[in-house]
Every structure is written in structure tokens, then in C-alpha cells.
Enzyme design. Structure first.
Site, short mmCIF file in Angstrom:
data_model
loop_
_atom_site.label_atom_id
_atom_site.label_comp_id
_atom_site.label_asym_id
_atom_site.label_seq_id
_atom_site.Cartn_x
_atom_site.Cartn_y
_atom_site.Cartn_z
N GLN A 147 -82.11 10.15 -15.90
CA GLN A 147 -81.10 10.41 -16.93
C GLN A 147 -80.67 9.03 -17.43
O GLN A 147 -79.82 8.39 -16.83
CB GLN A 147 -79.92 11.21 -16.37
CG GLN A 147 -78.76 11.38 -17.34
CD GLN A 147 -79.15 11.96 -18.70
OE1 GLN A 147 -79.90 12.92 -18.79
NE2 GLN A 147 -78.67 11.34 -19.77
N GLN A 149 -79.53 8.03 -20.64
CA GLN A 149 -78.34 7.92 -21.47
C GLN A 149 -77.11 7.95 -20.57
O GLN A 149 -77.10 8.73 -19.60
CB GLN A 149 -78.25 9.07 -22.47
CG GLN A 149 -77.26 8.82 -23.59
CD GLN A 149 -77.12 10.01 -24.55
OE1 GLN A 149 -77.52 11.12 -24.24
NE2 GLN A 149 -76.55 9.75 -25.69
N GLY A 276 -75.89 19.47 -19.38
CA GLY A 276 -76.44 20.73 -19.84
C GLY A 276 -77.85 20.51 -20.33
O GLY A 276 -78.79 21.22 -19.98
N GLY A 277 -77.97 19.49 -21.16
CA GLY A 277 -79.28 19.17 -21.69
C GLY A 277 -79.33 17.71 -22.10
O GLY A 277 -78.28 17.08 -22.27
N MET A 278 -80.54 17.20 -22.21
CA MET A 278 -80.73 15.82 -22.67
C MET A 278 -81.92 15.80 -23.60
O MET A 278 -83.00 16.27 -23.24
CB MET A 278 -80.93 14.88 -21.47
CG MET A 278 -81.20 13.44 -21.85
SD MET A 278 -79.78 12.70 -22.72
CE MET A 278 -80.64 11.62 -23.87
N GLU A 279 -81.68 15.25 -24.79
CA GLU A 279 -82.64 15.36 -25.89
C GLU A 279 -83.82 14.39 -25.80
O GLU A 279 -84.19 13.77 -26.80
CB GLU A 279 -81.88 15.14 -27.20
CG GLU A 279 -81.29 13.72 -27.41
CD GLU A 279 -79.88 13.53 -26.87
OE1 GLU A 279 -79.48 14.25 -25.93
OE2 GLU A 279 -79.17 12.65 -27.39
N HIS A 303 -78.84 22.77 -29.71
CA HIS A 303 -78.21 21.45 -29.70
C HIS A 303 -79.24 20.35 -29.41
O HIS A 303 -79.36 19.39 -30.17
CB HIS A 303 -77.08 21.44 -28.66
CG HIS A 303 -76.37 20.12 -28.54
ND1 HIS A 303 -75.17 19.87 -29.17
CD2 HIS A 303 -76.70 18.98 -27.89
CE1 HIS A 303 -74.79 18.63 -28.90
NE2 HIS A 303 -75.70 18.07 -28.12
N GLU A 304 -79.97 20.50 -28.31
CA GLU A 304 -80.93 19.44 -27.94
C GLU A 304 -82.03 19.32 -29.00
O GLU A 304 -82.46 18.22 -29.33
CB GLU A 304 -81.52 19.70 -26.55
CG GLU A 304 -80.50 19.84 -25.42
CD GLU A 304 -79.41 18.77 -25.41
OE1 GLU A 304 -79.64 17.64 -25.90
OE2 GLU A 304 -78.29 19.07 -24.92
N TYR A 390 -67.65 15.18 -30.00
CA TYR A 390 -68.41 16.42 -30.19
C TYR A 390 -67.72 17.35 -31.20
O TYR A 390 -68.27 17.70 -32.23
CB TYR A 390 -68.57 17.17 -28.86
CG TYR A 390 -69.66 16.61 -27.97
CD1 TYR A 390 -69.44 15.44 -27.24
CD2 TYR A 390 -70.90 17.23 -27.86
CE1 TYR A 390 -70.43 14.92 -26.41
CE2 TYR A 390 -71.89 16.71 -27.03
CZ TYR A 390 -71.64 15.56 -26.32
OH TYR A 390 -72.63 15.06 -25.51
N ARG A 565 -73.90 20.19 -12.51
CA ARG A 565 -73.67 19.82 -13.91
C ARG A 565 -72.21 19.40 -14.08
O ARG A 565 -71.29 20.19 -13.87
CB ARG A 565 -74.01 21.02 -14.78
CG ARG A 565 -73.84 20.77 -16.25
CD ARG A 565 -74.22 22.02 -17.04
NE ARG A 565 -73.86 21.88 -18.43
CZ ARG A 565 -73.86 22.87 -19.30
NH1 ARG A 565 -74.23 24.09 -18.89
NH2 ARG A 565 -73.53 22.68 -20.54
N1 BES Z 1 -77.01 13.61 -25.21
C1 BES Z 1 -76.17 14.55 -24.58
C2 BES Z 1 -76.00 14.33 -23.11
C3 BES Z 1 -75.34 13.01 -22.74
C4 BES Z 1 -74.23 12.55 -23.41
C5 BES Z 1 -75.85 12.26 -21.71
C6 BES Z 1 -73.65 11.34 -23.05
C7 BES Z 1 -75.27 11.05 -21.36
C8 BES Z 1 -74.16 10.59 -22.03
C9 BES Z 1 -76.67 15.98 -24.79
O1 BES Z 1 -77.28 16.19 -26.02
C10 BES Z 1 -75.47 16.88 -24.78
O2 BES Z 1 -74.65 16.75 -25.63
N2 BES Z 1 -75.40 17.77 -23.80
C11 BES Z 1 -74.33 18.73 -23.71
C12 BES Z 1 -74.78 19.96 -24.44
C13 BES Z 1 -73.77 20.79 -25.09
C14 BES Z 1 -72.78 20.06 -25.92
C15 BES Z 1 -74.42 21.90 -25.90
C16 BES Z 1 -74.10 19.02 -22.25
O3 BES Z 1 -74.77 18.40 -21.41
O4 BES Z 1 -73.26 19.81 -21.90
ZN ZN Z 2 -75.86 16.12 -27.57
#
Ligand code: BES
Ligand code: ZN
Length: 618
Positions: A147, A149, A276-279, A303-304, A390, A565
Site C-alpha cells: 500500500q 499511497q 476500502g480500495g486502492m486505485e 470509485h476506484e 472527499y 480496514r
Molecule cells: N486512494 C484512496 C485510498 C487512500 C487514500 C490510500 C489516502 C492512502 C491514502 C482510495 O481511492 C479511496 O478513496 N478509498 C476509499 C474508498 C471510498 C471513499 C469509496 C476507502 O478506502 O474507503
Molecule cells: Zn479514492
């Protein structure tokens, strides 16, 4: 007015430096390409090998390369001589900075084209998690994933770890037999699973999008360009839950222009995945906690996927401009949901996002930190994760839609993605572009730079603003009032078939604290403590804890012990820490579970507990 002025002043000074979270001397030299040659050692839980950086020199007088590292063991540095032979070079490592890690400073005799670093990761790194087979779904093989980011990539690759640059990469990765390795690159589902993997990423990406995962993984495909990787035990459920992915890609293309990254696959991680997810490009990393059987949480995928445009194609230059990635993506996410699942779901999600944001504005985020552009001086960029970037970012886009009309905004966004594709931009650059292409041509709408600046640098939600509305959730509001007054009994709520969003809304309206007898009734009739849906857990458990309803204790343990998570478990820990007895429970549970949490999760919970302890000492 003075506030906005001061914020602008801060902004100018903060941006004098290209990226405050990186040691890299970007004005002198930039990495263009990385070539990774590493082995995954599951026994010792480390990644070891070398990375070769191809450099692009910007300052003709520069003779030094500064890279970011954190928790890495550096074995040696080599430079490619004019004669084509590698020779060793001297390097120094700076003292540990609590946020940025250690700078790797390499002095070169002349402006070399290639630089090679031999290194290995250590348990101090925060970018990789290594899991024993027992922590996976199939329990057959160990698992590891990255991970990167925001600034964790430097703990598995010594590099210029800043979104201000873009790189291409290739990689050679060795792993034990039977373990499949995947990266944010060209994963070929039919590549032999023989312990040696090659990857190429020929499209330039920001370094935080470097990603790797390895485990016992199988593939299910939905379309020629899209499918899902997961452990065999999870694959069928994942394939069903996310079967609309190809449809989502097409919907996004129809709104915002072509999907340029070739493949789009999902990888389902073990439950300790901290997000939740990572793009990650071509391969979004996804938590298994959204596989709930009814597709109610698939907005995570939209989202991703949307990040393939906002974030991966047009990238924030620093983490202070994070709203450009996450705010715009949250808006796109909602538009794709609307297109595929209809307005009702999209509206419910907007109302929930709005409520979260307003709660956060009221209770935890000081006015000075409510501007979309974040001041991260002295802070870890992971702290930029907030409803400001967000949700407020998303509502800026909804407001623009409302003011200029959907067609005009869609047109603008499509142009914006095409214009800045494969580039990195600041909020200021965004502002100049939108002023020129949306505000000025539509002067009669009365929305210009002054209005935008209020969103970027000012507190709260500026006017004009139309709050979101959901007829379906509004219906619940009536039921809620009747139930609270006793006019409606608990079974008469007829909540058996409520969707995830309806439960989250309802329980959120009871928060932070409610009559524990009524909560016990709710639990008895609707089995909330037994819900396998962790989003419902997130809405239910902190409410139960704060209300002193003890019937949810086992559910709290199960929730905290089975998932990692951050967004789902931190609020539960936080609710526990609010009383001395709860704090003791939180400490005990953390001790019990921390070896299954991700290093970034461990850090976040440890910080939360330390803060609570300090507060209770007072
Ligand atoms: N890019 C982010 C995850 C992230 C943000 C990792 C900051 C490290 C630092 C990812 O796209 C994201 O926003 N995930 C959210 C999804 C949700 C808003 C739909 C999550 O993980 O909850
Ligand atoms: Zn995001």
C-alpha cells in the site's frame, strides 16, 4: 476575507517547495523509469534485490541525487559509467525524520544516466504487509501486498516518492513456487505460474501507484479487458458481486472519455487490507468487506475505477491538493452509480456523504482546516484523509453541476481529463483552467474565482448550495420519529429488507447515543449484532458502545478481530476509548489483534489510544 487572504499567503509559501513530503531534489533531477529486480522472501518476510533508476537531469550543474527511503536497508549504490560498466558510488543516509523517513544522498562524479541501488525491506517499513497462510481465506499459502499511497512506497523501493513526478517501470519478481505475483502493470492472466514474473508498465504513473501483491490467486474474467483476482475461496462471491465492472467502465467512458489503461482488473485482498480500495493502475486493490451479497457497496468499485481518470490520468501534484484526486473521484463515483444503479441509490449515498461531512464540520474539524486545499505542514499526508477532501470536494462538483448544468460540467470534465492526461497539477492550475473553460464562457451564472476560492480555502459549505435529498431516506425520517415516540413498535418499522444505506442512515440518526433498551429491541428483532455487513457494524457498534448496550460486546470483538480496514475499525476503537473501562477493553483487544493488522493500521490505532490515554490523565 482576511482568512482567505492568509490562507492564500500560506498556500504560496507552501508551494515554493514542490512537495514538502519528499526529500527529492526535483529541480535538479527526476527519475523517468524504474527497473525493479527483486525476490519475495516469505520466510524472512522481506523483499530484496535492486532498483535501477533512469534519470533525467534538469539542472546542468547538479551532481547529486536525493531519494526517499523509510525502513530500508541499503546495501550499495552503483552508477553506470560511460564505458558501460557499473561502478560503485558513495552514499549517505540522513537521520530518521518522523514523517518522511531517511534521505538517501548519492553524489555522482557526472550526470549519470542510470543509478542502481541494492537494498532490502525491514519490519520497520509501512508499505508492505506479509501475512501467514493462516491469515488468508484459503489458508494454503502466505500472502503479501503493498500500500504505497501516500508516502509508503519509499519503504519498499528507494525512489523519489512524490506524486510530482511520473515514471514508467518494468519489474522482474521471483517468488516461491505456486505463488502468483501481480503488479500495477500488464498482468497477463495466462502467464505461467512458475515463480518468476515479468512486468511492464509503459504508461507514466505517479510513484504512489506502484503496487505489488502475491498469494494463492485465481482469475475470473468478465470481458476481454476486465476480471477479478482472488483466493479460490473468495473468487465466486467476488465474481458475482462485481459482475457489473465492465458495464461501469463503459458508463465512465461514455461520460468522461476513453479508458486508456488497457486492462482493468480487481484484486481482492485479505481482510487486513487497510483501505476500502486502492486505485493501482490496471489493478484496483479491493477489501473483501464490500462483498456483502447484494451489490449494495459496489460504489467502491465505481470509485476506484473513476480514479483511472481523476487521480491516475490527472494527478495531484502534492498531498495538499489531494481533493483533486479524491473529491473529483467521489463525484464521478456517484455519477457512475446513478448511471448503472439509478438515481435512488446515488441520492442516498449523497445524503449519507453530506451528513458525514456536516457532522465532521460540527464536531471534529476546526474551521481553519475546512478548505479543500489542505495545509499539511508538519503532518503526515495520510492525515489528509478526511470528509473535507472527499465529501466537500464531491459537493463542489455537485454545485458546479447545479450552477452550470450537467451537460456543461460533463463537457468540461471530459476536456479537463483530455487536456491534462498523464500530467500532474496543483489546485491553482485547476482553478486557472476551470476559470477559462467553464466560468468565463458562462459569466451569467455568477460563479467565478471568488466563489471557487471560498471552496478551496474557506470553511464550511459556501453558498450557493443545494443540499442533497433522497425521498427514500426521507421516508425513514418519518418512521424514525414515530418509532422514537413509541407510536411505531420495533417490528412495525418493517426493517427486515432495508438496504445497507437505509440502516446506515437510520442508525446514524440515533447516534452518538441512544436509549439502550430500545437498542436491545432493535438488536433482538433485526439481529444487528449478527450482521455480516461491516458497514452496518460501523454504524451500529459505536452507537451500542456509547449507549452502554452490552449485548453488542461479542460483535465488537468479532468486528475488530476479523477486519483491518481503518475506516471500519478506528471509529469503533474511538468509541471504546471514551470511558476508562472502554479504554482498557480497547487496549486489550488491540494487544490481542495487532499482529493481524497492517502496519499502517497498527500506527493509527496506537496513535488513537495514546491520545485517549493522555486525555484521561488530565
Ligand atoms: N486512494 C484512496 C485510498 C487512500 C487514500 C490510500 C489516502 C492512502 C491514502 C482510495 O481511492 C479511496 O478513496 N478509498 C476509499 C474508498 C471510498 C471513499 C469509496 C476507502 O478506502 O474507503
Ligand atoms: Zn479514492
Amino acid at each position: 476575507m482576511l482568512g482567505v487572504y492568509l490562507a492564500l499567503l500560506w498556500w504560496v509559501s507552501a508551494h515554493a517547495q514542490i512537495d514538502p513530503h519528499s526529500f527529492a531534489n526535483l529541480e535538479d533531477v527526476r527519475i523517468r523509469h524504474m527497473s525493479l529486480n527483486v525476490t519475495l522472501d516469505f520466510q524472512r518476510q522481506k523483499l530484496a534485490g535492486s532498483v535501477t533508476h533512469t534519470l533525467f537531469w534538469k539542472n546542468p550543474h547538479a551532481k547529486k541525487v536525493v531519494l526517499d527511503t523509510n525502513g530500508l536497508k541499503i546495501h550499495g549504490v552503483e552508477i553506470l559509467g560511460n564505458d558501460g560498466a557499473w561502478q560503485s558510488a558513495t552514499f549517505t543516509l540522513s537521520a530518521q525524520d518522523p514523517i518522511r523517513g531517511r534521505a538517501l544522498v548519492i553524489h555522482v562524479p557526472y550526470q549519470v544516466e542510470k543509478l542502481r541501488i541494492h537494498y532490502e525491506t525491514t519490519p520497520d517499513g509501512t508499505g508492505l504487509q506479509w501475512l501467514p497462510a493462516s491469515a488468508t481465506a484459503d489458508k494454503k499459502a502466505p500472502f503479501m501486498f503493498s500500500q504505497s499511497q501516500s508516502i509508503h512506497g519509499r519503504s519498499w523501493i528507494p525512489m523519489q516518492d512524490t506524486p510530482a513526478i511520473r515514471i514508467t517501470y518494468d519489474a522482474q519478481v521471483k517468488a516461491p513456487k505456486g505463488i502468483r505475483v501481480l503488479m500495477s502493470a500488464d498482468n497477463d492472466p495466462s502467464a505461467p505460474n512458475n515463480g518468476s514474473f515479468q512486468f511492464h508498465m509503459d504508461q507514466p504513473i505517479a510513484p504512489y501507484l506502484l503496487a505489488i501483491a502475491a498469494g494463492h490467486l485465481k482469475f475470473h474474467s468478465w470481458s476481454p479487458r476486465s476480471g477479478v483476482w482472488a483466493e479460490p475461496a473468495v473468487l465466486p462471491r467476488a465474481a458475482k458481486e462485481f459482475e457489473d465492472t465492465e458495464k461501469m467502465i463503459q458508463a465512465t467512458e461514455s461520460l468522461y472519455g476513453p479508458y486508456v489503461w488497457k486492462r482493468y482488473d480487481l484484486l481482492i485482498l485479505p481482510p487486513s487490507f487497510p483501505y476500502g480500495g486502492m486505485e493501482n493502475p490496471r489493478l484496483s486493490f479491493i477489501t473483501p468487506t464490500v462483498i456483502v451479497g447484494d451489490k449494495s457497496l459496489v460504489s467502491l468499485i465505481t470509485h476506484e475505477l473513476a480514479h483511472s481518470w481523476s487521480g491516475n490520468l490527472v494527478t495531484n501534484q502534492t498531498w495538499q491538493d489531494f481533493w483533486l484526486n479524491e473529491g473529483i473521484t467521489s463525484y464521478l463515483e456517484n455519477r457512475i452509480v446513478e448511471k448503472i444503479y439509478g438515481r435512488e441509490l446515488a441520492e442516498m449515498e449523497q445524503v449519507l456523504a453530506y451528513r458525514d461531512m456536516m457532522n465532521a464540520f460540527r464536531t471534529e474539524i476546526p474551521k481553519a482546516e475546512q478548505g479543500l486545499v489542505q495545509n499539511l505542514k508538519g503532518k503526515h499526508p495520510d492525515d489528509a484523509w478526511s470528509p473535507v477532501v472527499y465529501n466537500k470536494g464531491q459537493f463542489l462538483m455537485h454545485t458546479l453541476e447545479h450552477v452550470f448544468g450537467r451537460a456543461a460540467l460533463d463537457n468540461f470534465l471530459k476536456r479537463y481529463f483530455a487536456h491534462f492526461k498523464f500530467q500532474t497539477i496543483t489546485s491553482e492550475k485547476f482553478a486557472r483552467y476551470i476559470d477559462q473553460h467553464l466560468f468565463r464562457p458562462n459569466k451569467d451564472k455568477g460563479f467565478g474565482m471568488a466563489e471557487l476560492n471560498a471552496w478551496l480555502y474557506g470553511p464550511g459549505i459556501p453558498k450557493p448550495f443545494k443540499p442533497p435529498f433522497s425521498a427514500r431516506l426521507n421516508k425513514l425520517e418519518h418512521a424514525l420519529t414515530a418509532w422514537k415516540s413509541g407510536a411505531l413498535s420495533t417490528p412495525e418499522l418493517k426493517a427486515k429488507h432495508w438496504s445497507t444505506q437505509e440502516w446506515v442512515y437510520f442508525l446514524g440518526q440515533l447516534a452518538p447515543k441512544f436509549d439502550r433498551k430500545r437498542l436491545a429491541e432493535l438488536d433482538h428483532v433485526y439481529q444487528l449484532s449478527n450482521s455480516p455487513n461491516a458497514e452496518i457494524g460501523l454504524a451500529w457498534l459505536p452507537l451500542a458502545i456509547r449507549s452502554g448496550y452490552t449485548g453488542a460486546q461479542h460483535a465488537v470483538e468479532r468486528h475488530l478481530g476479523s477486519i483491518g480496514r481503518n475506516r471500519l475499525i478506528l471509529p469503533v476503537y474511538r468509541a471504546l476509548t471514551e470511558t476508562p473501562a472502554g479504554l482498557a477493553t480497547a487496549r486489550a483487544l488491540f494487544e490481542q489483534f495487532k499482529n493481524r493488522y497492517h502496519p499502517q493500521t497498527v500506527q493509527a490505532i496506537a496513535a488513537l489510544l495514546a491520545k485517549a490515554e493522555k486525555e484521561q490523565m488530565r
